[in-house]
Scaffold this active site. Structure first.
Site, PDB file in Angstrom:
ATOM      1  N   LYS A 252      -9.825   2.523  -2.039  1.00 38.19           N
ATOM      2  CA  LYS A 252     -10.092   1.888  -0.751  1.00 38.19           C
ATOM      3  C   LYS A 252     -11.458   2.307  -0.203  1.00 38.19           C
ATOM      4  O   LYS A 252     -11.722   3.494  -0.004  1.00 38.19           O
ATOM      5  CB  LYS A 252      -8.976   2.279   0.222  1.00 38.19           C
ATOM      6  CG  LYS A 252      -8.955   1.530   1.543  1.00 38.19           C
ATOM      7  CD  LYS A 252      -7.729   1.984   2.322  1.00 38.19           C
ATOM      8  CE  LYS A 252      -7.520   1.233   3.624  1.00 38.19           C
ATOM      9  NZ  LYS A 252      -6.304   1.746   4.331  1.00 38.19           N
TER      10      LYS A 252
ATOM     11  N   GLU B 140       0.828  -1.201   0.000  1.00 41.83           N
ATOM     12  CA  GLU B 140       0.000   0.000   0.000  1.00 41.83           C
ATOM     13  C   GLU B 140       0.872   1.265   0.000  1.00 41.83           C
ATOM     14  O   GLU B 140       1.754   1.412   0.836  1.00 41.83           O
ATOM     15  CB  GLU B 140      -0.902  -0.022   1.234  1.00 41.83           C
ATOM     16  CG  GLU B 140      -1.869   1.140   1.345  1.00 41.83           C
ATOM     17  CD  GLU B 140      -2.727   1.055   2.598  1.00 41.83           C
ATOM     18  OE1 GLU B 140      -3.704   1.806   2.696  1.00 41.83           O
ATOM     19  OE2 GLU B 140      -2.406   0.225   3.487  1.00 41.83           O
TER      20      GLU B 140
ATOM     21  N   CYS C 129      -5.645  -3.318   2.489  1.00 44.30           N
ATOM     22  CA  CYS C 129      -5.338  -3.309   3.921  1.00 44.30           C
ATOM     23  C   CYS C 129      -6.574  -3.479   4.823  1.00 44.30           C
ATOM     24  O   CYS C 129      -7.080  -4.581   4.977  1.00 44.30           O
ATOM     25  CB  CYS C 129      -4.563  -2.028   4.249  1.00 44.30           C
ATOM     26  SG  CYS C 129      -3.623  -2.108   5.807  1.00 44.30           S
TER      27      CYS C 129
END
Length: 269
Positions: A114, A47, A148
């Site tokens: 995200k 990331e 994540c």
């Protein structure tokens, strides 16, 4: 390469040069080349690998036609390998934490912003959440993207599975203090959805946190087939679309899912 064969991937577990994308890009050039000559069709980075993950920073934010993505596209084309990268993407209003897949011809195959921003770290104060899936193909393998903290939200992975996704790729900056959670969630998301899940984590220490690597790929049976230690390294493994289909056929869990009932049980119409 025969598209019916398993797809070799490479997880590049690296510590980026903090807040210095130009230096990090030079660092990864030989890694991309090594992954390609080793037979990988895709090389994946953690990331916000080029800057280090920082939920409070807007430095080095770029566009999908900006310098960072252009450099990755050049590397992909030169080495004939797909690349998974991640950046702070400029958008209307606040930034987005975006992952993207660049094909082996240098073209962007898919992007994913995200969805679940890490509010305990204040990520939601600088970034806007995404609202769309990121799906792409590697040969006969149907793949999806998450980032994540998304690992803590199984609903997203279930939706990807319903769209036929067989392998999920999750770039991350997952801290050493929650390493056990990392291993648990990567394994659970793979096992419950009968898919491959590859988590590509960073390592080392930044001004934000300390990271312990542990990048890993778990297969549709919930078996860990590759796992890194704390060091920077390239981790290779093969993903077989036929295994996903055989597992789902032999043990068809998805057909017993009560998707229409869950919203009612949670009080939503």
């Amino acid at each position: 390469m025969d598209d019916q064969q398993p797809v070799r991937i490479c997880s590049a577990q690296i510590a980026g040069t903090w807040d210095n994308p130009a230096t990090t890009l030079e660092k990864i050039r030989p890694l991309v080349h090594h992954a390609a000559v080793s037979g990988a069709r895709l090389v994946c980075f953690p990331e916000q690998f080029a800057t280090g993950w920082n939920p409070g920073s807007t430095n080095h934010a770029g566009e999908l036609n900006g310098q960072l993505v252009s450099a990755l596209r050049e590397m992909a084309g030169e080495n004939a390998i797909a690349i998974l990268g991640s950046l702070r993407e400029k958008s209307a209003g606040r930034l987005k934490n975006t992952a993207l897949i660049i094909g082996d011809n240098g073209e962007i195959l898919a992007t994913y912003a995200k969805i679940h921003l890490f509010s305990p770290g204040g990520e939601d104060r600088q970034f806007s959440p995404g609202s769309e899936l990121g799906i792409f193909r590697l040969g006969q393998l149907t793949c999806g993207l998450a980032i994540c903290y998304d690992l803590r939200f199984p609903e997203l992975f279930r939706i990807y599975a319903r769209h036929g996704v067989q392998a999920m790729f999750v770039p991350a900056a997952w801290p050493a203090s929650r390493r056990k959670h990392w291993e648990l969630f990567v394994t659970a998301r793979a096992c419950e959805n009968q898919m491959y899940v590859t988590g590509i984590n960073t390592t080392g220490t930044t001004p934000v946190d300390s990271y312990s690597g542990g990048s890993m790929t778990v297969d549709p049976n919930g078996t860990t087939i590759a796992q890194a230690n704390e060091a920077e390294q390239l981790l290779f493994c093969d993903l077989d679309p036929a295994l996903v289909e055989s597992v789902r056929t032999a043990f068809p869990v998805a057909k017993d899912c009560k998707s229409e009932l869950y919203p009612l049980l949670s009080g939503r119409k």
